[in-house]
Write an enzyme that holds these catalytic residues in place. Structure first.
Site, PDB file in Angstrom:
ATOM      1  N   HIS A 129      39.016 -26.553  67.133  1.00  0.00           N
ATOM      2  CA  HIS A 129      38.430 -25.783  66.847  1.00  0.00           C
ATOM      3  C   HIS A 129      39.503 -24.122  66.795  1.00  0.00           C
ATOM      4  O   HIS A 129      39.322 -24.095  67.799  1.00  0.00           O
ATOM      5  CB  HIS A 129      37.069 -25.528  66.948  1.00  0.00           C
ATOM      6  CG  HIS A 129      36.131 -24.372  67.247  1.00  0.00           C
ATOM      7  ND1 HIS A 129      34.310 -24.322  66.429  1.00  0.00           N
ATOM      8  CD2 HIS A 129      36.544 -23.050  66.972  1.00  0.00           C
ATOM      9  CE1 HIS A 129      34.182 -23.778  65.891  1.00  0.00           C
ATOM     10  NE2 HIS A 129      35.258 -22.569  66.907  1.00  0.00           N
ATOM     11  N   HIS A 170      40.104 -20.203  64.779  1.00  0.00           N
ATOM     12  CA  HIS A 170      40.132 -18.925  63.985  1.00  0.00           C
ATOM     13  C   HIS A 170      41.642 -18.701  63.771  1.00  0.00           C
ATOM     14  O   HIS A 170      41.908 -18.278  64.966  1.00  0.00           O
ATOM     15  CB  HIS A 170      39.033 -17.747  64.891  1.00  0.00           C
ATOM     16  CG  HIS A 170      37.947 -18.628  64.863  1.00  0.00           C
ATOM     17  ND1 HIS A 170      36.842 -18.595  63.748  1.00  0.00           N
ATOM     18  CD2 HIS A 170      37.549 -18.917  65.719  1.00  0.00           C
ATOM     19  CE1 HIS A 170      35.969 -19.275  63.907  1.00  0.00           C
ATOM     20  NE2 HIS A 170      35.369 -19.131  65.473  1.00  0.00           N
ATOM     21  N   LYS A 211      31.668 -26.800  58.561  1.00  0.00           N
ATOM     22  CA  LYS A 211      31.529 -26.686  58.779  1.00  0.00           C
ATOM     23  C   LYS A 211      29.915 -25.556  58.773  1.00  0.00           C
ATOM     24  O   LYS A 211      30.167 -25.144  57.601  1.00  0.00           O
ATOM     25  CB  LYS A 211      32.306 -24.976  59.631  1.00  0.00           C
ATOM     26  CG  LYS A 211      32.357 -24.319  60.327  1.00  0.00           C
ATOM     27  CD  LYS A 211      32.138 -24.904  61.910  1.00  0.00           C
ATOM     28  CE  LYS A 211      31.372 -23.648  62.525  1.00  0.00           C
ATOM     29  NZ  LYS A 211      32.462 -23.883  64.009  1.00  0.00           N
ATOM     30  N   HIS A 233      28.100 -25.116  64.365  1.00  0.00           N
ATOM     31  CA  HIS A 233      27.696 -23.913  65.664  1.00  0.00           C
ATOM     32  C   HIS A 233      26.257 -24.567  65.943  1.00  0.00           C
ATOM     33  O   HIS A 233      25.536 -23.947  64.748  1.00  0.00           O
ATOM     34  CB  HIS A 233      27.684 -21.887  64.695  1.00  0.00           C
ATOM     35  CG  HIS A 233      28.083 -21.231  65.859  1.00  0.00           C
ATOM     36  ND1 HIS A 233      29.075 -20.444  65.982  1.00  0.00           N
ATOM     37  CD2 HIS A 233      27.094 -21.233  66.499  1.00  0.00           C
ATOM     38  CE1 HIS A 233      28.459 -19.602  67.066  1.00  0.00           C
ATOM     39  NE2 HIS A 233      27.247 -19.542  67.430  1.00  0.00           N
ATOM     40  N   HIS A 241      31.942 -25.693  70.035  1.00  0.00           N
ATOM     41  CA  HIS A 241      31.913 -25.012  71.494  1.00  0.00           C
ATOM     42  C   HIS A 241      30.839 -25.438  72.730  1.00  0.00           C
ATOM     43  O   HIS A 241      29.904 -24.712  72.354  1.00  0.00           O
ATOM     44  CB  HIS A 241      32.656 -23.393  71.474  1.00  0.00           C
ATOM     45  CG  HIS A 241      31.615 -23.349  70.178  1.00  0.00           C
ATOM     46  ND1 HIS A 241      30.548 -23.260  69.753  1.00  0.00           N
ATOM     47  CD2 HIS A 241      32.629 -22.938  69.162  1.00  0.00           C
ATOM     48  CE1 HIS A 241      30.115 -22.734  68.386  1.00  0.00           C
ATOM     49  NE2 HIS A 241      30.997 -22.216  67.809  1.00  0.00           N
ATOM     50  N   ASP A 281      38.360 -22.576  69.790  1.00  0.00           N
ATOM     51  CA  ASP A 281      37.500 -21.637  69.728  1.00  0.00           C
ATOM     52  C   ASP A 281      38.636 -20.103  69.981  1.00  0.00           C
ATOM     53  O   ASP A 281      37.668 -19.086  70.210  1.00  0.00           O
ATOM     54  CB  ASP A 281      36.110 -21.449  69.960  1.00  0.00           C
ATOM     55  CG  ASP A 281      35.052 -20.135  69.022  1.00  0.00           C
ATOM     56  OD1 ASP A 281      35.563 -20.173  67.903  1.00  0.00           O
ATOM     57  OD2 ASP A 281      33.951 -20.131  69.620  1.00  0.00           O
ATOM     58  N   HIS A 297      40.445 -11.050  67.549  1.00  0.00           N
ATOM     59  CA  HIS A 297      39.495  -9.498  67.061  1.00  0.00           C
ATOM     60  C   HIS A 297      40.408  -8.256  67.719  1.00  0.00           C
ATOM     61  O   HIS A 297      40.941  -8.655  68.397  1.00  0.00           O
ATOM     62  CB  HIS A 297      38.353  -9.471  67.528  1.00  0.00           C
ATOM     63  CG  HIS A 297      37.595 -10.384  66.806  1.00  0.00           C
ATOM     64  ND1 HIS A 297      36.812 -10.053  65.808  1.00  0.00           N
ATOM     65  CD2 HIS A 297      36.741 -11.628  67.896  1.00  0.00           C
ATOM     66  CE1 HIS A 297      36.033 -11.393  65.887  1.00  0.00           C
ATOM     67  NE2 HIS A 297      35.595 -12.007  66.724  1.00  0.00           N
TER      68      HIS A 297
HETATM   69  O1  DOR Z   1      32.958 -16.089  69.674  1.00  0.00           O
HETATM   70  C1  DOR Z   1      33.575 -16.487  68.587  1.00  0.00           C
HETATM   71  N1  DOR Z   1      34.013 -15.856  68.066  1.00  0.00           N
HETATM   72  N2  DOR Z   1      32.122 -17.242  68.588  1.00  0.00           N
HETATM   73  C2  DOR Z   1      32.039 -17.694  67.022  1.00  0.00           C
HETATM   74  O2  DOR Z   1      30.899 -19.055  66.592  1.00  0.00           O
HETATM   75  C3  DOR Z   1      32.880 -17.184  65.853  1.00  0.00           C
HETATM   76  C4  DOR Z   1      34.532 -16.376  66.013  1.00  0.00           C
HETATM   77  C5  DOR Z   1      34.754 -15.630  65.377  1.00  0.00           C
HETATM   78  O3  DOR Z   1      35.404 -15.918  64.715  1.00  0.00           O
HETATM   79  O4  DOR Z   1      35.679 -14.215  65.591  1.00  0.00           O
HETATM   80 ZN    ZN Z   2      34.654 -20.569  66.523  1.00  0.00          ZN
END
Ligand code: DOR
Ligand code: ZN
Length: 346
Positions: free
Chosen positions: A14, A16, A100, A137, A175, A248, A252
């Site tokens: 998992h 991103h 997903k 999720h 998660h 996960d 950002h």
């Molecule tokens: O903390 C998270 N960030 N949980 C999620 O489900 C999405 C992820 C994100 O894409 O930033």
């Molecule tokens: Zn995620």
């Protein structure tokens, strides 16, 4: 004496990676240690169709550092308009390894997610027929449900009814953050798995809120009480096949984390393996680390384990890692476990 440990090359079930400058900046952090990762489709706009997944896969491969052996495992973002035939074709071609499910409104870029499950029935039936897993999720989004209860309520009111209504549907509870999640995954049989993140093994809700708000510890599902963290640690270190690593890791830029309405996500790609070795050693379970990071996930996804290995070494002095990854989109803070790490990947 230097301690070391050789593991099958791990996978992240998992992850991103985002797109553009962020993808370029964070991909090397994962590709350095991991052989494969299940790539989350919550881009703007989301990765809904097989053609979009193929194009995203090409962008990831183009961003890989020279010589990196990393395979992105693509997913499709389930919407109420998803075409079952497109899902079937994308899975049968080998491009897509999972679909997903984001309940609409549950997290970052989830507004195109599912509100009415009757509208995705056709897709779920195809997935059950061909054995394509659904990554879930697992949080309800109803305003009246307390954010700390949203996972447990989701299991009872959405996930369990959905699984009963769709025999043969293979599901990964993504998660998990609660003892209820651990118990449900454990009892679910061979068609149910659960990923556990690195950060949920380290922090509970006090870490986010006591002594000042810590935006870099805020993620979704939000970390819960200590008893839940302990249940997750027991599950991850148990060696049981239904539990496997899904970091996960969710980058950002700092400007959006350290904000009046901060984004959810912990960025752990850089130091996950060091943190996990620390946790498994503390739990007396170093011999089960490989099951969690490298064996249980491929078994669930019906894929071979990675061919290569990695070597973890326990250093005498704390193992240094960067506190931030500098990307062209901006700096991204690396998850701070709050204690020194001695294990590193050799
Ligand atoms: O903390 C998270 N960030 N949980 C999620 O489900 C999405 C992820 C994100 O894409 O930033
Ligand atoms: Zn995620």
């Amino acid at each position: 004496m230097t301690q070391s440990l050789t593991l099958r090359r791990p996978d992240d079930w998992h992850l991103h990676l985002r797109d553009g400058a962020m993808l370029q900046g964070v991909l090397p952090e994962t590709a350095r240690h991991f052989g494969r990762a299940i790539i989350m489709p919550n881009l703007v706009p989301p990765v809904v169709t097989g053609a979009q997944a193929a194009a995203y896969r090409d962008r990831i491969l183009a961003a890989l550092p020279e010589g990196a052996a990393f395979e992105p495992l693509m997913t499709l973002y389930l919407t109420e308009d998803t075409d079952p035939a497109d899902v079937r074709a994308a899975a049968e071609s080998g491009l897509v390894k999972a679909v997903k499910l984001y309940p609409a409104g549950a997290t970052t870029n989830s507004h195109s997610g599912v509100r009415n499950f009757d509208r995705v029935r056709g897709v779920l039936e195809v997935m059950a027929e061909i054995g394509l897993p659904m990554c879930v999720h697992g949080e309800v989004t109803t305003a009246e449900i307390d954010i700390f209860d949203r996972e447990a309520v989701f299991i009872d009111t959405v996930l369990d009814p959905l699984r009963r209504a769709t025999p043969g549907l293979r599901v990964v509870m993504e998660h998990i953050t609660t003892e209820e999640g651990v118990a449900y995954a454990r009892a679910g049989g061979p068609d149910l798995g659960a990923t556990i993140t690195t950060h949920h093994l380290i922090i509970n809700r006090n870490h986010i809120l006591v002594g000042g708000i810590k935006p870099h510890y805020y993620c979704l599902p939000v970390a819960k009480r200590e008893k839940h963290r302990l249940a997750l640690r027991a599950a991850a270190t148990s060696g049981e096949g239904c539990f496997f690593l899904g970091t996960d890791s969710a980058p950002h830029v700092d400007a959006l984390k350290e904000h009046a309405c901060g984004c959810a996500g912990c960025f752990t790609a850089t130091n996950t393996m060091s943190i996990l070795a620390h946790v498994f050693e503390e739990e007396g379970a170093l011999d089960r680390l490989e099951a969690f990071t490298s064996l249980n996930g491929p078994a669930f996804y019906r894929l071979p384990v990675n061919p290569g290995t990695i070597r973890l070494v326990k250093h005498e002095t704390a193992h240094a890692y960067p506190s931030k990854i500098i990307t062209e989109a901006g700096p991204v803070t690396v998850f701070d476990p709050g204690f020194p790490l001695f294990w590193g990947v050799a």
